[in-house]
Design a protein around this motif. Structure first.
Motif, PDB file in Angstrom:
ATOM      1  N   THR A 106       0.898  -1.150   0.041  1.00  0.00           N
ATOM      2  CA  THR A 106      -0.105  -0.110  -0.082  1.00  0.00           C
ATOM      3  C   THR A 106       0.913   1.230   0.059  1.00  0.00           C
ATOM      4  O   THR A 106       0.691   2.272  -0.839  1.00  0.00           O
ATOM      5  CB  THR A 106      -1.017  -0.020   1.232  1.00  0.00           C
ATOM      6  N   ALA A 107       1.818   1.478   0.836  1.00  0.00           N
ATOM      7  CA  ALA A 107       2.824   2.485   0.822  1.00  0.00           C
ATOM      8  C   ALA A 107       3.518   2.468  -0.504  1.00  0.00           C
ATOM      9  O   ALA A 107       3.829   3.692  -0.948  1.00  0.00           O
ATOM     10  CB  ALA A 107       4.053   2.202   2.025  1.00  0.00           C
ATOM     11  N   LEU A 108       3.972   1.430  -0.886  1.00  0.00           N
ATOM     12  CA  LEU A 108       4.727   1.410  -2.278  1.00  0.00           C
ATOM     13  C   LEU A 108       3.757   2.097  -3.426  1.00  0.00           C
ATOM     14  O   LEU A 108       4.258   3.090  -4.257  1.00  0.00           O
ATOM     15  CB  LEU A 108       5.269   0.109  -2.536  1.00  0.00           C
ATOM     16  N   GLU A 109       2.832   1.453  -3.551  1.00  0.00           N
ATOM     17  CA  GLU A 109       1.555   1.972  -4.507  1.00  0.00           C
ATOM     18  C   GLU A 109       1.408   3.421  -4.407  1.00  0.00           C
ATOM     19  O   GLU A 109       1.520   4.290  -5.312  1.00  0.00           O
ATOM     20  CB  GLU A 109       0.381   0.990  -4.432  1.00  0.00           C
ATOM     21  N   ALA A 110       1.309   4.134  -3.162  1.00  0.00           N
ATOM     22  CA  ALA A 110       0.958   5.399  -2.889  1.00  0.00           C
ATOM     23  C   ALA A 110       1.964   6.122  -3.340  1.00  0.00           C
ATOM     24  O   ALA A 110       1.767   7.459  -3.754  1.00  0.00           O
ATOM     25  CB  ALA A 110       0.517   5.534  -1.506  1.00  0.00           C
ATOM     26  N   HIS A 111       3.332   5.801  -3.013  1.00  0.00           N
ATOM     27  CA  HIS A 111       4.556   6.694  -3.468  1.00  0.00           C
ATOM     28  C   HIS A 111       4.582   6.763  -5.017  1.00  0.00           C
ATOM     29  O   HIS A 111       4.853   7.685  -5.657  1.00  0.00           O
ATOM     30  CB  HIS A 111       5.834   5.894  -2.841  1.00  0.00           C
ATOM     31  N   LEU A 112       4.540   5.574  -5.569  1.00  0.00           N
ATOM     32  CA  LEU A 112       4.274   5.637  -7.193  1.00  0.00           C
ATOM     33  C   LEU A 112       3.436   6.457  -7.735  1.00  0.00           C
ATOM     34  O   LEU A 112       3.654   7.403  -8.450  1.00  0.00           O
ATOM     35  CB  LEU A 112       4.369   4.051  -7.570  1.00  0.00           C
ATOM     36  N   GLU A 113       2.137   6.456  -7.299  1.00  0.00           N
ATOM     37  CA  GLU A 113       1.129   7.290  -7.636  1.00  0.00           C
ATOM     38  C   GLU A 113       1.414   8.832  -7.227  1.00  0.00           C
ATOM     39  O   GLU A 113       1.119   9.638  -8.071  1.00  0.00           O
ATOM     40  CB  GLU A 113      -0.329   6.700  -7.048  1.00  0.00           C
ATOM     41  N   ARG A 114       1.668   9.115  -6.235  1.00  0.00           N
ATOM     42  CA  ARG A 114       1.959  10.375  -5.800  1.00  0.00           C
ATOM     43  C   ARG A 114       3.199  11.245  -6.526  1.00  0.00           C
ATOM     44  O   ARG A 114       3.124  12.481  -7.030  1.00  0.00           O
ATOM     45  CB  ARG A 114       2.118  10.544  -4.200  1.00  0.00           C
ATOM     46  N   ALA A 131      14.916   0.549  -7.617  1.00  0.00           N
ATOM     47  CA  ALA A 131      13.870   0.281  -6.993  1.00  0.00           C
ATOM     48  C   ALA A 131      13.085  -0.921  -7.531  1.00  0.00           C
ATOM     49  O   ALA A 131      12.256  -1.642  -6.997  1.00  0.00           O
ATOM     50  CB  ALA A 131      13.049   1.632  -7.270  1.00  0.00           C
ATOM     51  N   ASP A 132      13.417  -1.151  -8.833  1.00  0.00           N
ATOM     52  CA  ASP A 132      12.839  -2.314  -9.506  1.00  0.00           C
ATOM     53  C   ASP A 132      13.445  -3.549  -9.166  1.00  0.00           C
ATOM     54  O   ASP A 132      12.876  -4.675  -8.970  1.00  0.00           O
ATOM     55  CB  ASP A 132      12.858  -2.148 -11.000  1.00  0.00           C
ATOM     56  N   CYS A 133      14.682  -3.499  -9.026  1.00  0.00           N
ATOM     57  CA  CYS A 133      15.419  -4.686  -8.306  1.00  0.00           C
ATOM     58  C   CYS A 133      14.925  -5.226  -7.086  1.00  0.00           C
ATOM     59  O   CYS A 133      15.086  -6.507  -6.665  1.00  0.00           O
ATOM     60  CB  CYS A 133      16.915  -4.348  -7.956  1.00  0.00           C
ATOM     61  N   CYS A 134      14.299  -4.361  -6.233  1.00  0.00           N
ATOM     62  CA  CYS A 134      13.757  -4.553  -4.885  1.00  0.00           C
ATOM     63  C   CYS A 134      12.027  -4.914  -5.162  1.00  0.00           C
ATOM     64  O   CYS A 134      11.608  -5.922  -4.565  1.00  0.00           O
ATOM     65  CB  CYS A 134      13.622  -3.641  -4.025  1.00  0.00           C
ATOM     66  N   LEU A 135      11.397  -4.316  -6.079  1.00  0.00           N
ATOM     67  CA  LEU A 135       9.925  -4.525  -6.394  1.00  0.00           C
ATOM     68  C   LEU A 135       9.773  -5.741  -6.821  1.00  0.00           C
ATOM     69  O   LEU A 135       8.567  -6.624  -6.297  1.00  0.00           O
ATOM     70  CB  LEU A 135       9.606  -3.477  -7.344  1.00  0.00           C
ATOM     71  N   VAL A 136      10.456  -6.397  -8.047  1.00  0.00           N
ATOM     72  CA  VAL A 136      10.229  -7.767  -8.490  1.00  0.00           C
ATOM     73  C   VAL A 136      10.105  -8.786  -7.515  1.00  0.00           C
ATOM     74  O   VAL A 136       9.153  -9.642  -7.491  1.00  0.00           O
ATOM     75  CB  VAL A 136      10.806  -7.913  -9.747  1.00  0.00           C
ATOM     76  N   PRO A 137      11.237  -8.970  -6.610  1.00  0.00           N
ATOM     77  CA  PRO A 137      11.124 -10.103  -5.537  1.00  0.00           C
ATOM     78  C   PRO A 137      10.036  -9.975  -4.752  1.00  0.00           C
ATOM     79  O   PRO A 137       9.721 -10.942  -4.196  1.00  0.00           O
ATOM     80  CB  PRO A 137      12.808  -9.829  -5.052  1.00  0.00           C
ATOM     81  N   GLN A 138       9.719  -8.801  -4.164  1.00  0.00           N
ATOM     82  CA  GLN A 138       8.550  -8.544  -3.355  1.00  0.00           C
ATOM     83  C   GLN A 138       7.139  -9.118  -4.127  1.00  0.00           C
ATOM     84  O   GLN A 138       6.433  -9.695  -3.368  1.00  0.00           O
ATOM     85  CB  GLN A 138       8.430  -6.997  -2.761  1.00  0.00           C
ATOM     86  N   VAL A 139       7.042  -8.680  -5.420  1.00  0.00           N
ATOM     87  CA  VAL A 139       6.062  -9.214  -6.133  1.00  0.00           C
ATOM     88  C   VAL A 139       5.953 -10.879  -6.063  1.00  0.00           C
ATOM     89  O   VAL A 139       4.923 -11.165  -6.143  1.00  0.00           O
ATOM     90  CB  VAL A 139       5.685  -8.552  -7.476  1.00  0.00           C
ATOM     91  N   PHE A 140       7.104 -11.355  -6.345  1.00  0.00           N
ATOM     92  CA  PHE A 140       7.274 -12.614  -6.370  1.00  0.00           C
ATOM     93  C   PHE A 140       6.662 -13.272  -5.353  1.00  0.00           C
ATOM     94  O   PHE A 140       6.064 -14.369  -5.168  1.00  0.00           O
ATOM     95  CB  PHE A 140       8.690 -13.087  -6.688  1.00  0.00           C
ATOM     96  N   ASN A 141       7.346 -12.763  -3.961  1.00  0.00           N
ATOM     97  CA  ASN A 141       6.683 -13.250  -2.726  1.00  0.00           C
ATOM     98  C   ASN A 141       5.195 -13.073  -2.444  1.00  0.00           C
ATOM     99  O   ASN A 141       4.518 -13.962  -1.891  1.00  0.00           O
ATOM    100  CB  ASN A 141       7.349 -12.248  -1.571  1.00  0.00           C
ATOM    101  N   TYR A 173      -2.921  -2.950  -6.070  1.00  0.00           N
ATOM    102  CA  TYR A 173      -1.700  -2.195  -6.427  1.00  0.00           C
ATOM    103  C   TYR A 173      -1.395  -2.445  -7.919  1.00  0.00           C
ATOM    104  O   TYR A 173      -0.341  -2.988  -8.226  1.00  0.00           O
ATOM    105  CB  TYR A 173      -0.489  -3.056  -5.700  1.00  0.00           C
ATOM    106  N   PRO A 174      -2.301  -1.547  -8.815  1.00  0.00           N
ATOM    107  CA  PRO A 174      -2.117  -1.744 -10.259  1.00  0.00           C
ATOM    108  C   PRO A 174      -0.725  -1.330 -10.757  1.00  0.00           C
ATOM    109  O   PRO A 174      -0.292  -1.884 -11.624  1.00  0.00           O
ATOM    110  CB  PRO A 174      -3.223  -0.843 -10.639  1.00  0.00           C
ATOM    111  N   ASN A 175      -0.254  -0.323 -10.180  1.00  0.00           N
ATOM    112  CA  ASN A 175       1.112   0.007 -10.744  1.00  0.00           C
ATOM    113  C   ASN A 175       2.213  -0.900 -10.257  1.00  0.00           C
ATOM    114  O   ASN A 175       3.019  -1.184 -11.287  1.00  0.00           O
ATOM    115  CB  ASN A 175       1.339   1.677  -9.889  1.00  0.00           C
ATOM    116  N   VAL A 176       2.023  -1.347  -9.104  1.00  0.00           N
ATOM    117  CA  VAL A 176       3.227  -2.267  -8.696  1.00  0.00           C
ATOM    118  C   VAL A 176       2.960  -3.396  -9.783  1.00  0.00           C
ATOM    119  O   VAL A 176       4.206  -4.066 -10.191  1.00  0.00           O
ATOM    120  CB  VAL A 176       2.908  -2.716  -7.199  1.00  0.00           C
ATOM    121  N   ALA A 177       1.834  -4.055  -9.964  1.00  0.00           N
ATOM    122  CA  ALA A 177       1.647  -5.126 -10.803  1.00  0.00           C
ATOM    123  C   ALA A 177       2.153  -4.674 -12.331  1.00  0.00           C
ATOM    124  O   ALA A 177       3.022  -5.653 -12.850  1.00  0.00           O
ATOM    125  CB  ALA A 177       0.096  -5.490 -10.628  1.00  0.00           C
TER     126      ALA A 177
END
Length: 214
Positions: A141-149, A165-175, A186-190
């Motif tokens: 939720t925090a990540l999505e809000a930062h990306l949007e804002r 940032a993407d090096c961290c985002l992708v493993p978290q989405v994998f989890n 989290y549409p932007n994250v996805a």
């Protein structure tokens, strides 16, 4: 270079992505986090990383630990294919996104925390899973809000080229996908994760294609 890694470690996954994006060759040294109580806790590996965590990177006789510190080292020593923007604000924004995952979210969902919750704390499997889902949702939720804002997104978290940032985002989405967490909120994250995983550097870092994959 040698990367002490475990196929499913989010932190090691981040470093694999960074190495691949920069086109740097390395040898994988698997450290199994579950076998024999955890190979990362054995004295042999503690000599490499006293914290008993992966990853660790050995390069030119030195050993570095902590995924973000390793990636920043690679950025400084191998500046071609930069993973940070050129301007100070951009670098701060990218680091903040990365740390939202690597510092605020991932550590409290890490294997050693989950084992402690089920062991000494006596939580059930369902209670442990609820802990995981709660903190994953908080972080996403925090990540999505930062990306949007912040308004810095392009195809990736910051602009149209991958960053730390993407090096961290992708493993978290994998989890999240591994634990069947719905990414619809989290549409932007996805979207960013999907764009990343189309790239060869990300595909080659995926847990399913590592030498120690089970």
């Amino acid at each position: 270079m040698k990367l002490f890694t475990y196929f499913r470690s989010s932190a090691a996954y981040r470093v694999r992505i960074a190495l691949n994006l920069k086109g740097l060759a390395y040898d994988s040294v698997p450290v199994h986090l579950l076998r024999d109580g955890g190979e990362q806790l054995a004295p042999k590996y503690r000599d490499v990383n006293p914290a008993g965590l992966v990853p660790a990177l050995e390069d030119n006789g030195i050993v570095l630990t902590q995924s973000l510190a390793i990636i920043e080292y690679l950025e400084e020593v191998h500046p071609l294919v930069p993973l940070l923007p050129q301007d100070a604000v951009g670098r701060a924004r990218v680091r903040a996104l990365a740390q939202t995952i690597a510092c605020d979210t991932h550590p409290i969902m890490n294997l050693r925390v989950l084992k402690y919750l089920k062991g000494p704390m006596g939580l059930s499997e369902e209670q442990k899973s609820e802990w995981y889902r709660h903190w994953m949702a908080e972080g996403m939720t925090a990540l999505e809000a930062h990306l949007e804002r912040d308004g810095d997104m392009g195809r990736f978290s910051y602009g149209d080229t991958p960053t730390i940032a993407d090096c961290c985002l992708v493993p978290q989405v994998f989890n999240a996908q591994r634990f069947e967490i719905d990414l619809a909120p989290y549409p932007n994250v996805a979207r960013i994760a999907a764009n990343c995983t189309d790239l060869p550097a990300f595909k080659a870092a995926h847990p399913s294609v590592q030498p120690d994959t089970e």
